[in-house]
Design a protein around this motif. Structure first.
Motif, mmCIF file in Angstrom:
data_model
loop_
_atom_site.group_PDB
_atom_site.id
_atom_site.type_symbol
_atom_site.label_atom_id
_atom_site.label_comp_id
_atom_site.label_asym_id
_atom_site.label_seq_id
_atom_site.Cartn_x
_atom_site.Cartn_y
_atom_site.Cartn_z
ATOM 1 N N ARG A 87 0.837 -1.208 0.000
ATOM 2 C CA ARG A 87 0.000 0.000 0.000
ATOM 3 C C ARG A 87 0.872 1.259 0.000
ATOM 4 N NH1 ARG A 87 -3.892 2.653 -1.959
ATOM 5 N NH2 ARG A 87 -5.024 3.982 -0.526
ATOM 6 N N ILE A 88 1.938 1.254 0.797
ATOM 7 C CA ILE A 88 2.842 2.400 0.823
ATOM 8 C C ILE A 88 3.479 2.587 -0.551
ATOM 9 C CG2 ILE A 88 4.939 3.354 1.844
ATOM 10 C CD1 ILE A 88 4.252 1.786 4.397
ATOM 11 N N ALA A 89 3.852 1.482 -1.187
ATOM 12 C CA ALA A 89 4.452 1.555 -2.519
ATOM 13 C C ALA A 89 3.466 2.139 -3.530
ATOM 14 C CB ALA A 89 4.920 0.169 -2.959
ATOM 15 N N GLU A 90 2.195 1.743 -3.433
ATOM 16 C CA GLU A 90 1.179 2.277 -4.343
ATOM 17 C C GLU A 90 1.003 3.784 -4.153
ATOM 18 O OE1 GLU A 90 -2.286 0.043 -3.323
ATOM 19 O OE2 GLU A 90 -1.665 -1.740 -4.442
ATOM 20 N N LEU A 91 1.048 4.225 -2.917
ATOM 21 C CA LEU A 91 0.816 5.641 -2.621
ATOM 22 C C LEU A 91 2.019 6.527 -2.942
ATOM 23 C CD1 LEU A 91 -1.041 5.252 0.788
ATOM 24 C CD2 LEU A 91 -2.035 5.925 -1.409
ATOM 25 N N THR A 92 3.222 5.989 -2.848
ATOM 26 C CA THR A 92 4.415 6.825 -2.960
ATOM 27 C C THR A 92 5.217 6.615 -4.234
ATOM 28 O OG1 THR A 92 5.776 5.200 -1.806
ATOM 29 C CG2 THR A 92 4.680 6.888 -0.459
ATOM 30 N N GLY A 93 5.097 5.443 -4.856
ATOM 31 C CA GLY A 93 5.912 5.153 -6.023
ATOM 32 C C GLY A 93 7.259 4.563 -5.677
ATOM 33 N N TYR A 94 7.550 4.373 -4.402
ATOM 34 C CA TYR A 94 8.788 3.718 -3.991
ATOM 35 C C TYR A 94 8.638 2.215 -4.179
ATOM 36 C CZ TYR A 94 10.130 8.021 -1.578
ATOM 37 O OH TYR A 94 10.456 9.302 -1.272
ATOM 38 N N SER A 95 9.762 1.525 -4.306
ATOM 39 C CA SER A 95 9.708 0.069 -4.397
ATOM 40 C C SER A 95 9.468 -0.506 -3.003
ATOM 41 C CB SER A 95 11.019 -0.485 -4.970
ATOM 42 O OG SER A 95 12.070 -0.309 -4.050
ATOM 43 N N ARG A 96 8.910 -1.693 -2.957
ATOM 44 C CA ARG A 96 8.663 -2.336 -1.664
ATOM 45 C C ARG A 96 9.969 -2.645 -0.952
ATOM 46 N NH1 ARG A 96 4.452 -6.943 -3.161
ATOM 47 N NH2 ARG A 96 6.098 -7.243 -4.663
ATOM 48 N N SER A 97 11.030 -2.947 -1.707
ATOM 49 C CA SER A 97 12.303 -3.238 -1.054
ATOM 50 C C SER A 97 12.891 -1.978 -0.413
ATOM 51 C CB SER A 97 13.293 -3.852 -2.043
ATOM 52 O OG SER A 97 13.553 -2.961 -3.097
ATOM 53 N N ALA A 98 12.719 -0.810 -1.051
ATOM 54 C CA ALA A 98 13.194 0.442 -0.441
ATOM 55 C C ALA A 98 12.414 0.729 0.834
ATOM 56 C CB ALA A 98 13.056 1.604 -1.422
ATOM 57 N N ILE A 99 11.126 0.518 0.801
ATOM 58 C CA ILE A 99 10.295 0.740 1.987
ATOM 59 C C ILE A 99 10.710 -0.203 3.101
ATOM 60 C CG2 ILE A 99 7.937 0.604 2.879
ATOM 61 C CD1 ILE A 99 7.067 1.434 -0.031
ATOM 62 N N SER A 100 11.010 -1.435 2.743
ATOM 63 C CA SER A 100 11.459 -2.409 3.733
ATOM 64 C C SER A 100 12.765 -1.966 4.377
ATOM 65 C CB SER A 100 11.631 -3.768 3.060
ATOM 66 O OG SER A 100 12.216 -4.685 3.935
ATOM 67 N N ARG A 101 13.711 -1.493 3.559
ATOM 68 C CA ARG A 101 14.991 -1.027 4.098
ATOM 69 C C ARG A 101 14.797 0.187 4.995
ATOM 70 N NH1 ARG A 101 16.626 -2.131 -1.171
ATOM 71 N NH2 ARG A 101 16.505 0.078 -1.714
#
Length: 120
Positions: free
Chosen positions: A92-106
């Motif tokens: 959901r964060i990736a959908e809202l921001t355009g960041y990759s899920r791996s970046a969000i995880s890091r």
């Protein structure tokens, strides 16, 4: 890749291992790859100036947008970290921001020995 393919590759590399020459045939090989050399004539100064002016405006706009994007990224990162801590799914964060899920995880991981984990 099988053993026979590796043997064929080694043979091709051995056959084509040569110093690149540009003047004679406008191509050269490096390993098993062949490269074509495109010759460019010397351009008059006014043509060069026209080419620079053609990219200057859009180049300046791109640099401005990159600077603005860096500013937005700096403001958004703590909010992404807060959302991760609050349990919002990475997808959901990736959908809202355009960041990759791996970046969000890091970004959601704690600091590593006092060093911040940065996106790649």
């Amino acid at each position: 890749m099988g053993k026979r393919q590796r043997q064929r590759d080694r043979q091709v590399v051995a056959e084509t291992a040569e110093t690149p020459t540009f003047a004679d045939n406008h191509s050269f090989t490096a390993g098993r790859y062949r490269f074509e050399v495109i010759s460019t004539p010397d351009l008059p100064e006014h043509d060069r100036a026209a080419a620079v002016s053609a990219i200057a405006g859009l180049g300046a706009e791109r640099l401005r947008l990159l600077d603005e994007l860096n500013h937005v990224d700096g403001a958004l990162r703590p909010r992404v970290q807060h959302a991760v801590a609050a349990g919002v799914p990475y997808r959901r964060i990736a959908e809202l921001t355009g960041y990759s899920r791996s970046a969000i995880s890091r970004w959601g991981q704690p600091a590593n020995d006092g060093h911040e984990v940065t996106p790649r």
